[in-house]
Write a protein that holds these residues in place. Structure first.
Motif, PDB file in Angstrom:
ATOM      1  N   ALA A   1       0.832  -1.201   0.000  1.00 58.53           N
ATOM      2  CA  ALA A   1       0.000   0.000   0.000  1.00 58.53           C
ATOM      3  C   ALA A   1       0.867   1.251   0.000  1.00 58.53           C
ATOM      4  CB  ALA A   1      -0.936  -0.012   1.202  1.00 58.53           C
ATOM      5  N   LEU A   2       1.952   1.215   0.772  1.00 56.46           N
ATOM      6  CA  LEU A   2       2.858   2.361   0.833  1.00 56.46           C
ATOM      7  C   LEU A   2       3.525   2.613  -0.513  1.00 56.46           C
ATOM      8  CD1 LEU A   2       4.808   2.106   4.188  1.00 56.46           C
ATOM      9  CD2 LEU A   2       3.641   4.125   3.300  1.00 56.46           C
ATOM     10  N   LEU A   3       4.044   1.545  -1.102  1.00 58.27           N
ATOM     11  CA  LEU A   3       4.735   1.698  -2.374  1.00 58.27           C
ATOM     12  C   LEU A   3       3.757   2.171  -3.445  1.00 58.27           C
ATOM     13  CD1 LEU A   3       7.307   1.547  -3.929  1.00 58.27           C
ATOM     14  CD2 LEU A   3       7.002  -0.924  -4.179  1.00 58.27           C
ATOM     15  N   ASP A   4       2.578   1.602  -3.394  1.00 59.89           N
ATOM     16  CA  ASP A   4       1.552   1.989  -4.354  1.00 59.89           C
ATOM     17  C   ASP A   4       1.257   3.485  -4.249  1.00 59.89           C
ATOM     18  OD1 ASP A   4      -0.290   1.304  -6.379  1.00 59.89           O
ATOM     19  OD2 ASP A   4      -1.919   1.427  -4.926  1.00 59.89           O
ATOM     20  N   GLN A   5       1.175   3.936  -3.017  1.00 63.16           N
ATOM     21  CA  GLN A   5       0.884   5.354  -2.763  1.00 63.16           C
ATOM     22  C   GLN A   5       1.998   6.257  -3.311  1.00 63.16           C
ATOM     23  OE1 GLN A   5      -0.075   5.941   1.427  1.00 63.16           O
ATOM     24  NE2 GLN A   5       1.239   7.744   1.462  1.00 63.16           N
ATOM     25  N   ARG A   6       3.235   5.825  -3.139  1.00 64.01           N
ATOM     26  CA  ARG A   6       4.359   6.654  -3.583  1.00 64.01           C
ATOM     27  C   ARG A   6       4.572   6.611  -5.089  1.00 64.01           C
ATOM     28  NH1 ARG A   6       9.002   6.235   1.103  1.00 64.01           N
ATOM     29  NH2 ARG A   6       7.569   6.553   2.847  1.00 64.01           N
ATOM     30  N   LEU A   7       4.109   5.520  -5.713  1.00 62.97           N
ATOM     31  CA  LEU A   7       4.303   5.421  -7.164  1.00 62.97           C
ATOM     32  C   LEU A   7       3.107   5.980  -7.934  1.00 62.97           C
ATOM     33  CD1 LEU A   7       6.058   1.966  -7.541  1.00 62.97           C
ATOM     34  CD2 LEU A   7       7.061   4.253  -7.569  1.00 62.97           C
ATOM     35  N   ARG A   8       2.028   6.258  -7.209  1.00 61.56           N
ATOM     36  CA  ARG A   8       0.826   6.736  -7.880  1.00 61.56           C
ATOM     37  C   ARG A   8       1.076   8.052  -8.638  1.00 61.56           C
ATOM     38  NH1 ARG A   8      -3.728   6.018  -4.094  1.00 61.56           N
ATOM     39  NH2 ARG A   8      -3.062   3.866  -4.392  1.00 61.56           N
ATOM     40  N   PRO A   9       1.878   8.973  -8.085  1.00 63.34           N
ATOM     41  CA  PRO A   9       2.165  10.210  -8.824  1.00 63.34           C
ATOM     42  C   PRO A   9       2.748   9.962 -10.217  1.00 63.34           C
ATOM     43  CG  PRO A   9       2.925  10.412  -6.566  1.00 63.34           C
ATOM     44  CD  PRO A   9       2.460   9.003  -6.729  1.00 63.34           C
ATOM     45  N   TYR A  10       3.376   8.806 -10.414  1.00 61.06           N
ATOM     46  CA  TYR A  10       3.935   8.515 -11.728  1.00 61.06           C
ATOM     47  C   TYR A  10       2.867   8.015 -12.697  1.00 61.06           C
ATOM     48  CZ  TYR A  10       8.529   8.890  -9.594  1.00 61.06           C
ATOM     49  OH  TYR A  10       9.651   9.346  -8.953  1.00 61.06           O
ATOM     50  N   GLY A  11       1.667   7.803 -12.181  1.00 64.60           N
ATOM     51  CA  GLY A  11       0.573   7.400 -13.053  1.00 64.60           C
ATOM     52  C   GLY A  11       0.382   5.904 -13.172  1.00 64.60           C
ATOM     53  N   PHE A  12       1.090   5.141 -12.344  1.00 64.31           N
ATOM     54  CA  PHE A  12       0.926   3.702 -12.390  1.00 64.31           C
ATOM     55  C   PHE A  12       0.216   3.242 -11.136  1.00 64.31           C
ATOM     56  CE2 PHE A  12       4.655   4.737 -14.823  1.00 64.31           C
ATOM     57  CZ  PHE A  12       4.324   4.175 -16.025  1.00 64.31           C
ATOM     58  N   SER A  13      -0.591   2.231 -11.303  1.00 68.77           N
ATOM     59  CA  SER A  13      -1.369   1.801 -10.162  1.00 68.77           C
ATOM     60  C   SER A  13      -1.219   0.311  -9.944  1.00 68.77           C
ATOM     61  CB  SER A  13      -2.836   2.148 -10.363  1.00 68.77           C
ATOM     62  OG  SER A  13      -3.311   1.568 -11.543  1.00 68.77           O
ATOM     63  N   GLN A  14      -1.152  -0.030  -8.672  1.00 67.24           N
ATOM     64  CA  GLN A  14      -1.172  -1.406  -8.227  1.00 67.24           C
ATOM     65  C   GLN A  14      -0.166  -2.318  -8.930  1.00 67.24           C
ATOM     66  OE1 GLN A  14      -3.781  -1.142  -5.198  1.00 67.24           O
ATOM     67  NE2 GLN A  14      -3.811  -3.178  -6.048  1.00 67.24           N
ATOM     68  N   ALA A  15      -0.532  -2.795 -10.099  1.00 67.16           N
ATOM     69  CA  ALA A  15       0.193  -3.920 -10.673  1.00 67.16           C
ATOM     70  C   ALA A  15       1.177  -3.515 -11.755  1.00 67.16           C
ATOM     71  CB  ALA A  15      -0.790  -4.916 -11.254  1.00 67.16           C
ATOM     72  N   THR A  16       0.878  -2.424 -12.436  1.00 67.30           N
ATOM     73  CA  THR A  16       1.678  -2.119 -13.616  1.00 67.30           C
ATOM     74  C   THR A  16       3.118  -1.749 -13.268  1.00 67.30           C
ATOM     75  OG1 THR A  16       0.649   0.071 -13.565  1.00 67.30           O
ATOM     76  CG2 THR A  16      -0.178  -1.497 -15.166  1.00 67.30           C
ATOM     77  N   TRP A  17       3.310  -1.029 -12.154  1.00 63.27           N
ATOM     78  CA  TRP A  17       4.684  -0.659 -11.833  1.00 63.27           C
ATOM     79  C   TRP A  17       5.533  -1.875 -11.507  1.00 63.27           C
ATOM     80  CZ3 TRP A  17       5.443  -2.319  -6.953  1.00 63.27           C
ATOM     81  CH2 TRP A  17       4.394  -2.216  -6.021  1.00 63.27           C
ATOM     82  N   GLN A  18       4.902  -2.933 -10.987  1.00 59.44           N
ATOM     83  CA  GLN A  18       5.691  -4.121 -10.679  1.00 59.44           C
ATOM     84  C   GLN A  18       6.281  -4.734 -11.941  1.00 59.44           C
ATOM     85  OE1 GLN A  18       2.741  -6.137  -8.257  1.00 59.44           O
ATOM     86  NE2 GLN A  18       4.402  -6.680  -6.837  1.00 59.44           N
ATOM     87  N   VAL A  19       5.519  -4.666 -13.006  1.00 61.52           N
ATOM     88  CA  VAL A  19       5.998  -5.196 -14.276  1.00 61.52           C
ATOM     89  C   VAL A  19       7.215  -4.403 -14.747  1.00 61.52           C
ATOM     90  CG1 VAL A  19       5.409  -5.554 -16.689  1.00 61.52           C
ATOM     91  CG2 VAL A  19       3.714  -6.032 -14.919  1.00 61.52           C
TER      92      VAL A  19
END
Lengths: 148, 148
Positions: free
Chosen positions: A21-39
DNA sequence: ATCAAATAATTAGTCAGCTAATTATATTGA
DNA sequence: TCAATATAATTAGCTGACTAATTATTTGAT
């Protein structure tokens, strides 16, 4: 029964959830949500194009689940599916140039959080924790296949 | 960077996932899937009716996410929503008689798996692991609220 | 050499989680 | 007292994961 067993079960439920949840919150400004940034992170760490198969395994999801994520990432120009030459069923997933750069930033954010969460830990105790978790994982693998 | 940090991150991703998948597999014969058995387990462990709020917190999901699960469980006669007398907004979730009995069985399956996964561990090392995980959780809570 | 089985990606359909907004009721403060 | 705020449950809409089935291609066995 064992209080420790109950405790570790609860912690194993709560800790990864909070971390994500924390990482998701910090990466959200980049426009990626939940699963896509992991890829993008996994592709970035790999340093080379991966088969869809292989990528799914590294992300920890089923190949079928990866398909839609790749559709989205491809539509936004972050990855391309490149026909494999040896095996015409297979595709290699490549980061585009703009994604190469971005994935570096995402990695920095992810590693910064990791350091923040783990930085204060005693190294010896962390090693023990890793050992215990690895044992649990091994037990889970055994539990799946009774005698193989 | 730190190899240990990477390792524990991966284990924290993989171990709870494997654990859940196993338990899900073993509880599937009872006709419950993914999320619903967790609700029955928590209600069973609580030993008394819980507010929807409170139940969601114990299961580790949002109250809104609980609503649909309760709809399903109620439709199949496992739980009832009972109007709270002090607070007319609130509802207490009660296990039905048949669910009381079943939840005992589910608890047995869950506890058996827990014992199977954790039984082989050194008690001292498990304590250390719990301590480390609790520290990570604390760090995650701090990371969320910069200075409060 | 060919046919059966395995494998890579995909599609379709289901389930489960989230956030944001809504409704009804409680609480609090001026 | 009564208006503003907070809280409990709900609904709606989105995202992401799964399994099962499909298609194209490769591998393996006879």
């Amino acid at each position: 029964m064992s209080q420790s067993h109950q405790e570790v079960a609860e912690l194993l439920g709560a800790v990864p959830k909070a971390w994500r949840a924390l990482l998701d919150q910090r990466l959200r400004p980049y426009g990626f949500s939940q699963a896509t940034w992991q890829v993008l992170l996994k592709l970035g760490r790999a340093g080379e194009p991966l088969l869809q198969n292989e990528l799914a395994a590294r992300v920890g999801i089923e190949p079928a689940s990866l398909v839609r994520l790749l559709d989205v990432l491809q539509a936004d120009g972050w990855i391309v599916r490149q026909q494999d030459e040896q095996d015409r069923r297979a595709k290699r997933i490549c980061l585009t140039a703009k994604a190469e750069q971005l994935s570096g930033e995402l990695l920095q954010v992810a590693d910064a959080l990791k350091a923040e969460l783990l930085g204060g830990l005693d190294a010896q105790e962390l090693q023990t924790c890793i050992k215990v978790l690895a044992q649990i994982r091994a037990a889970a693998e055994q539990a799946q296949e009774p005698t193989a």
